[in-house]
Design a protein around this motif. Structure first.
Motif, PDB file in Angstrom:
ATOM      1  N   GLY A 149       0.839  -1.195   0.000  1.00 19.06           N
ATOM      2  CA  GLY A 149       0.000   0.000   0.000  1.00 19.06           C
ATOM      3  C   GLY A 149       0.872   1.241   0.000  1.00 19.06           C
ATOM      4  O   GLY A 149       2.086   1.155   0.229  1.00 19.06           O
ATOM      5  N   PRO A 150       0.277   2.409  -0.250  1.00 18.33           N
ATOM      6  CA  PRO A 150       1.083   3.626  -0.348  1.00 18.33           C
ATOM      7  C   PRO A 150       1.591   4.123   1.012  1.00 18.33           C
ATOM      8  O   PRO A 150       0.897   4.021   2.026  1.00 18.33           O
ATOM      9  CB  PRO A 150       0.099   4.638  -0.933  1.00 18.33           C
ATOM     10  N   VAL A 151       2.811   4.632   0.990  1.00 20.96           N
ATOM     11  CA  VAL A 151       3.374   5.268   2.189  1.00 20.96           C
ATOM     12  C   VAL A 151       2.931   6.721   2.140  1.00 20.96           C
ATOM     13  O   VAL A 151       3.106   7.390   1.122  1.00 20.96           O
ATOM     14  CB  VAL A 151       4.928   5.200   2.158  1.00 20.96           C
ATOM     15  N   GLY A 152       2.322   7.195   3.232  1.00 24.16           N
ATOM     16  CA  GLY A 152       1.866   8.587   3.214  1.00 24.16           C
ATOM     17  C   GLY A 152       1.410   9.033   4.584  1.00 24.16           C
ATOM     18  O   GLY A 152       1.191   8.204   5.475  1.00 24.16           O
ATOM     19  N   HIS A 153       1.261  10.332   4.719  1.00 26.10           N
ATOM     20  CA  HIS A 153       0.834  10.906   6.000  1.00 26.10           C
ATOM     21  C   HIS A 153      -0.637  10.553   6.260  1.00 26.10           C
ATOM     22  O   HIS A 153      -1.013  10.145   7.345  1.00 26.10           O
ATOM     23  CB  HIS A 153       1.020  12.422   5.933  1.00 26.10           C
ATOM     24  N   SER A 154      -1.444  10.694   5.208  1.00 31.45           N
ATOM     25  CA  SER A 154      -2.856  10.296   5.312  1.00 31.45           C
ATOM     26  C   SER A 154      -2.944   8.827   4.892  1.00 31.45           C
ATOM     27  O   SER A 154      -1.996   8.083   5.106  1.00 31.45           O
ATOM     28  CB  SER A 154      -3.707  11.176   4.390  1.00 31.45           C
ATOM     29  N   ASP A 155      -4.050   8.422   4.282  1.00 31.42           N
ATOM     30  CA  ASP A 155      -4.129   7.033   3.813  1.00 31.42           C
ATOM     31  C   ASP A 155      -3.398   6.839   2.479  1.00 31.42           C
ATOM     32  O   ASP A 155      -3.360   5.742   1.943  1.00 31.42           O
ATOM     33  CB  ASP A 155      -5.594   6.579   3.704  1.00 31.42           C
ATOM     34  N   GLY A 156      -2.839   7.952   1.924  1.00 30.61           N
ATOM     35  CA  GLY A 156      -2.025   7.846   0.701  1.00 30.61           C
ATOM     36  C   GLY A 156      -2.821   7.512  -0.545  1.00 30.61           C
ATOM     37  O   GLY A 156      -2.272   6.953  -1.499  1.00 30.61           O
ATOM     38  N   ASP A 157      -4.091   7.883  -0.568  1.00 31.63           N
ATOM     39  CA  ASP A 157      -4.983   7.576  -1.695  1.00 31.63           C
ATOM     40  C   ASP A 157      -4.630   8.489  -2.884  1.00 31.63           C
ATOM     41  O   ASP A 157      -5.105   9.620  -2.976  1.00 31.63           O
ATOM     42  CB  ASP A 157      -6.431   7.798  -1.213  1.00 31.63           C
ATOM     43  N   VAL A 158      -3.787   7.974  -3.795  1.00 31.28           N
ATOM     44  CA  VAL A 158      -3.292   8.821  -4.897  1.00 31.28           C
ATOM     45  C   VAL A 158      -4.422   9.330  -5.799  1.00 31.28           C
ATOM     46  O   VAL A 158      -4.359  10.450  -6.306  1.00 31.28           O
ATOM     47  CB  VAL A 158      -2.241   8.095  -5.786  1.00 31.28           C
ATOM     48  N   LEU A 159      -5.447   8.509  -5.975  1.00 27.21           N
ATOM     49  CA  LEU A 159      -6.550   8.903  -6.853  1.00 27.21           C
ATOM     50  C   LEU A 159      -7.314  10.094  -6.252  1.00 27.21           C
ATOM     51  O   LEU A 159      -7.554  11.097  -6.929  1.00 27.21           O
ATOM     52  CB  LEU A 159      -7.487   7.700  -7.069  1.00 27.21           C
ATOM     53  N   SER A 160      -7.656   9.972  -4.964  1.00 28.05           N
ATOM     54  CA  SER A 160      -8.372  11.084  -4.309  1.00 28.05           C
ATOM     55  C   SER A 160      -7.499  12.334  -4.273  1.00 28.05           C
ATOM     56  O   SER A 160      -7.997  13.454  -4.453  1.00 28.05           O
ATOM     57  CB  SER A 160      -8.772  10.697  -2.882  1.00 28.05           C
ATOM     58  N   HIS A 161      -6.196  12.149  -4.039  1.00 32.62           N
ATOM     59  CA  HIS A 161      -5.303  13.315  -3.970  1.00 32.62           C
ATOM     60  C   HIS A 161      -5.216  14.019  -5.325  1.00 32.62           C
ATOM     61  O   HIS A 161      -5.249  15.251  -5.398  1.00 32.62           O
ATOM     62  CB  HIS A 161      -3.899  12.884  -3.522  1.00 32.62           C
ATOM     63  N   ALA A 162      -5.120  13.231  -6.393  1.00 32.36           N
ATOM     64  CA  ALA A 162      -5.033  13.828  -7.737  1.00 32.36           C
ATOM     65  C   ALA A 162      -6.333  14.577  -8.057  1.00 32.36           C
ATOM     66  O   ALA A 162      -6.309  15.666  -8.628  1.00 32.36           O
ATOM     67  CB  ALA A 162      -4.764  12.747  -8.777  1.00 32.36           C
ATOM     68  N   ILE A 163      -7.467  13.995  -7.656  1.00 31.42           N
ATOM     69  CA  ILE A 163      -8.762  14.658  -7.927  1.00 31.42           C
ATOM     70  C   ILE A 163      -8.867  15.959  -7.117  1.00 31.42           C
ATOM     71  O   ILE A 163      -9.320  16.987  -7.624  1.00 31.42           O
ATOM     72  CB  ILE A 163      -9.943  13.703  -7.635  1.00 31.42           C
ATOM     73  N   CYS A 164      -8.436  15.916  -5.850  1.00 28.69           N
ATOM     74  CA  CYS A 164      -8.440  17.142  -5.022  1.00 28.69           C
ATOM     75  C   CYS A 164      -7.632  18.235  -5.721  1.00 28.69           C
ATOM     76  O   CYS A 164      -8.078  19.380  -5.842  1.00 28.69           O
ATOM     77  CB  CYS A 164      -7.781  16.875  -3.666  1.00 28.69           C
ATOM     78  N   ASP A 165      -6.435  17.880  -6.186  1.00 22.95           N
ATOM     79  CA  ASP A 165      -5.574  18.872  -6.831  1.00 22.95           C
ATOM     80  C   ASP A 165      -6.195  19.397  -8.125  1.00 22.95           C
ATOM     81  O   ASP A 165      -6.068  20.577  -8.445  1.00 22.95           O
ATOM     82  CB  ASP A 165      -4.197  18.263  -7.120  1.00 22.95           C
ATOM     83  N   ALA A 166      -6.850  18.512  -8.864  1.00 21.30           N
ATOM     84  CA  ALA A 166      -7.493  18.937 -10.117  1.00 21.30           C
ATOM     85  C   ALA A 166      -8.610  19.946  -9.812  1.00 21.30           C
ATOM     86  O   ALA A 166      -8.737  20.968 -10.487  1.00 21.30           O
ATOM     87  CB  ALA A 166      -8.065  17.726 -10.844  1.00 21.30           C
ATOM     88  N   LEU A 167      -9.409  19.657  -8.772  1.00 21.95           N
ATOM     89  CA  LEU A 167     -10.522  20.558  -8.412  1.00 21.95           C
ATOM     90  C   LEU A 167      -9.991  21.885  -7.877  1.00 21.95           C
ATOM     91  O   LEU A 167     -10.511  22.955  -8.213  1.00 21.95           O
ATOM     92  CB  LEU A 167     -11.421  19.888  -7.361  1.00 21.95           C
ATOM     93  N   LEU A 168      -8.963  21.804  -7.032  1.00 22.49           N
ATOM     94  CA  LEU A 168      -8.385  23.033  -6.489  1.00 22.49           C
ATOM     95  C   LEU A 168      -7.758  23.858  -7.606  1.00 22.49           C
ATOM     96  O   LEU A 168      -7.879  25.083  -7.640  1.00 22.49           O
ATOM     97  CB  LEU A 168      -7.332  22.691  -5.422  1.00 22.49           C
TER      98      LEU A 168
END
Ligand code: MG
Length: 308
Positions: free
Chosen positions: A182-201
């Motif tokens: 699984g992804p190493v990250g501060h949160s749950d490391g959900d790359v898909l959700s993170h990419a979508i957040c950045d796209a919306l922002l």
């Protein structure tokens, strides 16, 4: 008559016709018109307290449209009922009296109020009066200019990558996918959700995910990335942006993601309060090249389209 109606008002009438189609109605009623205004100008509903009026309306949702057969979609010749005609005539008169250059959804709402006394009573109960609405139409405020300004569409791009490690859950689009890493990250490391957040922002000009949810902040440790998506959706709502569409691709060698896309689209759609039909997901491998190809990392790219 419709020459005076601006593009947004015409869309209200278009959605009213859809509502009548969904109900199998023989004519477009005032309630259908109101459903059309809600579908097209949701912000107007919010700002005039109409959401509190608990008026039962046909839902002109994307799901409802999807269910409507192609044959019925083409059955556009549903005539306007007497009440709807009266509402449209009133809307045009109100706009003329106010020396408006065109009929906007707000004029349409005022026309509906004028035409239907039962609706007027319900709206009054919710705190909206015809006088109050007309006052808003007259006032040269930001709210009034909102009714006449042309629709704006924007796109934003998002990208994210996380290293993969053992003993970590693989969460993608808020869904746990069975896998040995699984992804190493501060949160749950959900790359898909993170990419979508950045796209919306990015689309709304509000910076990036790191600015809003920094990994130095302990409150985001181990948190579900759906929390970020919900927060970003609220930022957009406050600025009256509507999410039109999200397209994304997850890049990983393994596991196969296709079987999980339906659950991911449902979960993401709930967090963003849109229809799953407005989300498209794809998967790619990296053809064995680089860190992703060696199974050391997972990445996602997203493109979001928003409009107001
Ligand atoms: Mg990330």
């Amino acid at each position: 008559m419709f020459e005076q109606f601006d593009e947004s008002s015409r869309r209200c009438i278009f959605w009213a016709r859809y509502a009548a189609n969904i109900e199998g109605g023989k004519e477009i009623t005032v309630l259908h018109l109101l459903a059309g205004v809600r579908r097209e100008a949701q912000w107007l509903f919010r700002e005039t307290n109409l959401e509190k009026a608990k008026i039962k309306l046909t839902v002109v949702s994307d799901q409802a449209i999807e269910k409507l057969s192609a044959a019925r979609r083409l059955a556009v010749e549903i005539p306007l009922g007497a009440g709807a005609k009266k509402a449209l005539t009133s809307a045009a008169q109100i706009s003329q009296k106010m020396e408006g250059s065109s009929v906007t959804p707000a004029h349409l709402l005022a026309g509906i109020l004028h035409a239907d006394s039962a609706l007027r009573k319900k709206m009054q109960k919710a705190g909206l009066t015809e006088k109050e609405l007309k006052k808003r139409l007259k006032a040269p405020s930001a709210k009034t200019s909102e009714t006449t300004k042309p629709r704006v569409t924007r796109c934003g791009l998002g990208y994210d990558l996380h290293r993969l490690a053992e003993k970590r859950k693989l969460i993608l689009g808020g869904v746990e996918v069975p896998f040995e890493k699984g992804p190493v990250g501060h949160s749950d490391g959900d790359v898909l959700s993170h990419a979508i957040c950045d796209a919306l922002l990015g689309a709304s000009g509000m910076g990036d995910i790191g600015t809003h949810f920094p990994d130095s902040d302990p409150q985001w440790r181990g948190v579900s990335s759906l929390v970020f998506l919900r927060q970003v959706r609220q930022y957009l709502e406050r600025r009256r942006w509507r999410i039109a569409h999200v397209d994304a691709v997850v890049i990983t060698e393994r596991p196969r993601l296709g079987p999980h896309f339906a659950a991911m689209r449902d979960t993401l759609a709930k967090a963003l309060r849109i229809s799953p039909h407005q989300i498209n997901l794809k998967a790619k491998t990296n053809e064995g090249v680089d860190a992703i190809g060696r199974g050391e990392a997972i990445a996602a790219q997203a493109l979001a389209t928003i409009e107001n």
